[in-house]
Design a protein around this motif. Structure first.
Motif, PDB file in Angstrom:
ATOM      1  N   PRO A 241       0.642  -1.172  -0.162  1.00 20.69           N
ATOM      2  CA  PRO A 241       0.189  -0.009  -0.376  1.00 20.69           C
ATOM      3  C   PRO A 241       0.356   0.968  -0.131  1.00 20.69           C
ATOM      4  CG  PRO A 241       0.009  -0.791   2.555  1.00 20.69           C
ATOM      5  CD  PRO A 241       0.657  -1.675   1.910  1.00 20.69           C
ATOM      6  N   ARG A 242       0.017   2.926  -0.644  1.00 19.92           N
ATOM      7  CA  ARG A 242       0.837   3.712  -0.360  1.00 19.92           C
ATOM      8  C   ARG A 242       2.140   3.707   1.217  1.00 19.92           C
ATOM      9  NH1 ARG A 242      -1.729   9.617  -0.557  1.00 19.92           N
ATOM     10  NH2 ARG A 242       0.462  11.086  -0.475  1.00 19.92           N
ATOM     11  N   PRO A 243       3.202   3.711   0.809  1.00 20.67           N
ATOM     12  CA  PRO A 243       4.108   4.216   1.878  1.00 20.67           C
ATOM     13  C   PRO A 243       4.181   5.296   2.491  1.00 20.67           C
ATOM     14  CG  PRO A 243       5.234   4.428  -0.321  1.00 20.67           C
ATOM     15  CD  PRO A 243       3.909   3.648  -0.850  1.00 20.67           C
ATOM     16  N   THR A 244       5.243   5.437   3.647  1.00 23.83           N
ATOM     17  CA  THR A 244       5.453   6.392   4.042  1.00 23.83           C
ATOM     18  C   THR A 244       6.910   6.469   3.537  1.00 23.83           C
ATOM     19  OG1 THR A 244       4.716   5.245   6.439  1.00 23.83           O
ATOM     20  CG2 THR A 244       6.352   7.419   6.579  1.00 23.83           C
ATOM     21  N   VAL A 245       6.606   7.549   3.076  1.00 19.77           N
ATOM     22  CA  VAL A 245       7.736   8.837   2.775  1.00 19.77           C
ATOM     23  C   VAL A 245       9.233   9.089   4.378  1.00 19.77           C
ATOM     24  CG1 VAL A 245       8.876  10.979   1.763  1.00 19.77           C
ATOM     25  CG2 VAL A 245       6.442  10.319   1.355  1.00 19.77           C
ATOM     26  N   GLU A 246       9.666   8.493   4.327  1.00 21.07           N
ATOM     27  CA  GLU A 246      11.187   8.364   5.622  1.00 21.07           C
ATOM     28  C   GLU A 246      11.654   9.741   5.106  1.00 21.07           C
ATOM     29  OE1 GLU A 246      11.121   6.599   7.713  1.00 21.07           O
ATOM     30  OE2 GLU A 246       9.679   5.943   7.561  1.00 21.07           O
ATOM     31  N   ARG A 247      12.803   9.857   4.159  1.00 15.50           N
ATOM     32  CA  ARG A 247      13.412  11.301   3.481  1.00 15.50           C
ATOM     33  C   ARG A 247      12.764  11.839   2.490  1.00 15.50           C
ATOM     34  NH1 ARG A 247      20.132  10.849   2.708  1.00 15.50           N
ATOM     35  NH2 ARG A 247      20.002  12.896   2.627  1.00 15.50           N
ATOM     36  N   VAL A 248      12.425  13.290   2.257  1.00 15.33           N
ATOM     37  CA  VAL A 248      12.238  13.666   1.065  1.00 15.33           C
ATOM     38  C   VAL A 248      12.852  14.617  -0.220  1.00 15.33           C
ATOM     39  CG1 VAL A 248       9.803  14.755   2.692  1.00 15.33           C
ATOM     40  CG2 VAL A 248      11.910  16.280   2.180  1.00 15.33           C
ATOM     41  N   PHE A 249      12.830  14.938  -1.188  1.00 16.82           N
ATOM     42  CA  PHE A 249      13.239  15.760  -2.082  1.00 16.82           C
ATOM     43  C   PHE A 249      13.806  16.489  -1.813  1.00 16.82           C
ATOM     44  CE2 PHE A 249      14.723  15.805  -6.528  1.00 16.82           C
ATOM     45  CZ  PHE A 249      14.288  16.873  -6.706  1.00 16.82           C
ATOM     46  N   VAL A 250      15.552  17.212  -1.785  1.00 18.03           N
ATOM     47  CA  VAL A 250      15.635  18.195  -1.432  1.00 18.03           C
ATOM     48  C   VAL A 250      16.950  18.395  -2.627  1.00 18.03           C
ATOM     49  CG1 VAL A 250      17.484  19.519   0.003  1.00 18.03           C
ATOM     50  CG2 VAL A 250      15.669  17.577   0.456  1.00 18.03           C
ATOM     51  N   LEU A 251      16.748  19.500  -3.359  1.00 13.28           N
ATOM     52  CA  LEU A 251      18.107  19.620  -4.636  1.00 13.28           C
ATOM     53  C   LEU A 251      18.809  21.057  -3.925  1.00 13.28           C
ATOM     54  CD1 LEU A 251      18.226  18.931  -7.135  1.00 13.28           C
ATOM     55  CD2 LEU A 251      16.762  20.168  -8.368  1.00 13.28           C
ATOM     56  N   GLY A 252      19.959  21.149  -4.273  1.00 12.68           N
ATOM     57  CA  GLY A 252      20.243  22.128  -3.443  1.00 12.68           C
ATOM     58  C   GLY A 252      20.136  23.553  -4.452  1.00 12.68           C
ATOM     59  N   PRO A 253      21.101  24.818  -4.582  1.00  9.91           N
ATOM     60  CA  PRO A 253      21.491  25.234  -5.642  1.00  9.91           C
ATOM     61  C   PRO A 253      21.968  24.764  -7.171  1.00  9.91           C
ATOM     62  CG  PRO A 253      22.335  26.073  -4.177  1.00  9.91           C
ATOM     63  CD  PRO A 253      22.034  24.843  -3.537  1.00  9.91           C
ATOM     64  N   HIS A 254      22.871  23.954  -7.043  1.00  8.70           N
ATOM     65  CA  HIS A 254      23.434  23.660  -7.886  1.00  8.70           C
ATOM     66  C   HIS A 254      23.709  22.479  -8.281  1.00  8.70           C
ATOM     67  CE1 HIS A 254      25.215  27.629  -7.503  1.00  8.70           C
ATOM     68  NE2 HIS A 254      25.488  27.566  -6.472  1.00  8.70           N
ATOM     69  N   PRO A 255      23.948  21.402  -9.560  1.00  7.05           N
ATOM     70  CA  PRO A 255      24.317  20.472  -9.717  1.00  7.05           C
ATOM     71  C   PRO A 255      24.904  19.248  -8.571  1.00  7.05           C
ATOM     72  CG  PRO A 255      24.246  21.518 -11.649  1.00  7.05           C
ATOM     73  CD  PRO A 255      24.586  22.407 -10.595  1.00  7.05           C
ATOM     74  N   TRP A 256      26.248  19.708  -8.434  1.00 12.49           N
ATOM     75  CA  TRP A 256      26.913  19.319  -6.853  1.00 12.49           C
ATOM     76  C   TRP A 256      26.390  19.912  -5.725  1.00 12.49           C
ATOM     77  CZ3 TRP A 256      27.641  23.449 -10.549  1.00 12.49           C
ATOM     78  CH2 TRP A 256      27.610  24.733  -9.255  1.00 12.49           C
ATOM     79  N   SER A 257      26.028  20.513  -5.657  1.00  8.53           N
ATOM     80  CA  SER A 257      25.303  20.968  -3.878  1.00  8.53           C
ATOM     81  C   SER A 257      24.573  19.631  -3.125  1.00  8.53           C
ATOM     82  CB  SER A 257      24.393  21.599  -4.168  1.00  8.53           C
ATOM     83  OG  SER A 257      24.852  23.189  -4.671  1.00  8.53           O
ATOM     84  N   PRO A 258      25.300  19.569  -2.260  1.00  8.16           N
ATOM     85  CA  PRO A 258      24.094  18.004  -1.168  1.00  8.16           C
ATOM     86  C   PRO A 258      22.786  18.484  -1.134  1.00  8.16           C
ATOM     87  CG  PRO A 258      25.320  20.107   0.591  1.00  8.16           C
ATOM     88  CD  PRO A 258      26.133  20.311  -1.094  1.00  8.16           C
ATOM     89  N   GLY A 259      22.149  17.584  -1.107  1.00  8.29           N
ATOM     90  CA  GLY A 259      20.815  17.059  -1.819  1.00  8.29           C
ATOM     91  C   GLY A 259      20.767  16.251  -1.100  1.00  8.29           C
ATOM     92  N   HIS A 260      18.897  15.663  -1.634  1.00 11.54           N
ATOM     93  CA  HIS A 260      18.695  13.718  -1.610  1.00 11.54           C
ATOM     94  C   HIS A 260      17.473  14.217  -2.634  1.00 11.54           C
ATOM     95  CE1 HIS A 260      15.683  10.708  -0.226  1.00 11.54           C
ATOM     96  NE2 HIS A 260      16.904   9.565  -0.653  1.00 11.54           N
TER      97      HIS A 260
END
Length: 182
Positions: free
Chosen positions: A38-57
């Motif tokens: 069934p629809r799962p729980t989101v354990e960690r969300v999407f995070v995009l930094g300001p640059h392609p090389w920036s930290p994020g998820h």
């Protein structure tokens, strides 16, 4: 050019004589489904930094169970099924520049195979130490549009993750610590 013809047709009050819909396939939210049921729980969300090389998820982590079936969220063609840096991965090209990837998944599909939305891609694998979701078993779901990562939750009509404030550089004309400009 099409826009100009449509505007002219509307002003003059006649049909342009050709379909006005965009003929490129689109990824309608209604065509997409969760890759786990069934629809799962989101354990960690999407995070995009300001640059392609920036930290994020660059994806979301969905809680699951070892051996749980992972399904295609929409139809497409398997573009990769193999191991990357010791992690079993499967990717699907959905057309229109959309590609989704899932890990860790022990695949049942092969490169070049067409899949329908809801088709079983494989089973969720549980990993030991080093898995970034421990103690939970999770599926990482990443999606790119034209090579740019997007939040896959938007494709299933779910609310995106919380806003994340990123650090910024001080403005060159602001003297830090003084509260004054120039």
């Amino acid at each position: 050019m099409t826009s100009l013809i449509l505007i002219l047709a509307a002003v003059l009050g006649f049909s342009p004589g050709f379909p006005i819909e965009d003929d490129r396939p689109s990824a309608s939210v209604s065509q997409w489904r969760w890759p786990l049921s069934p629809r799962p729980t989101v354990e960690r969300v999407f995070v995009l930094g300001p640059h392609p090389w920036s930290p994020g998820h660059r994806g979301v982590d969905l809680a699951g169970a070892r051996g749980q079936p992972v399904v295609a969220p929409a139809e497409g063609t398997v573009s990769f099924a193999g191991v990357v840096a010791g992690m079993p991965v499967v990717s699907i090209d959905h057309g229109d520049g959309l590609v989704s990837s899932f890990e860790p998944v022990r695949t049942r599909v092969h490169r070049g195979q067409a899949v329908l939305g809801g088709a079983v891609l494989g089973e969720l694998v549980g990993f030991g130490p080093g898995s970034h979701c421990l103690p939970v078993v999770c599926l990482h779901w990443g999606t790119r549009r034209e090579g740019v990562y997007i939040d896959p939750l938007e494709l299933v009509g779910a609310e995106p993750g919380p806003a994340v404030l990123l650090p910024h550089r001080p403005l060159p004309w602001f003297r830090a610590g003084t509260g004054s400009f120039w």
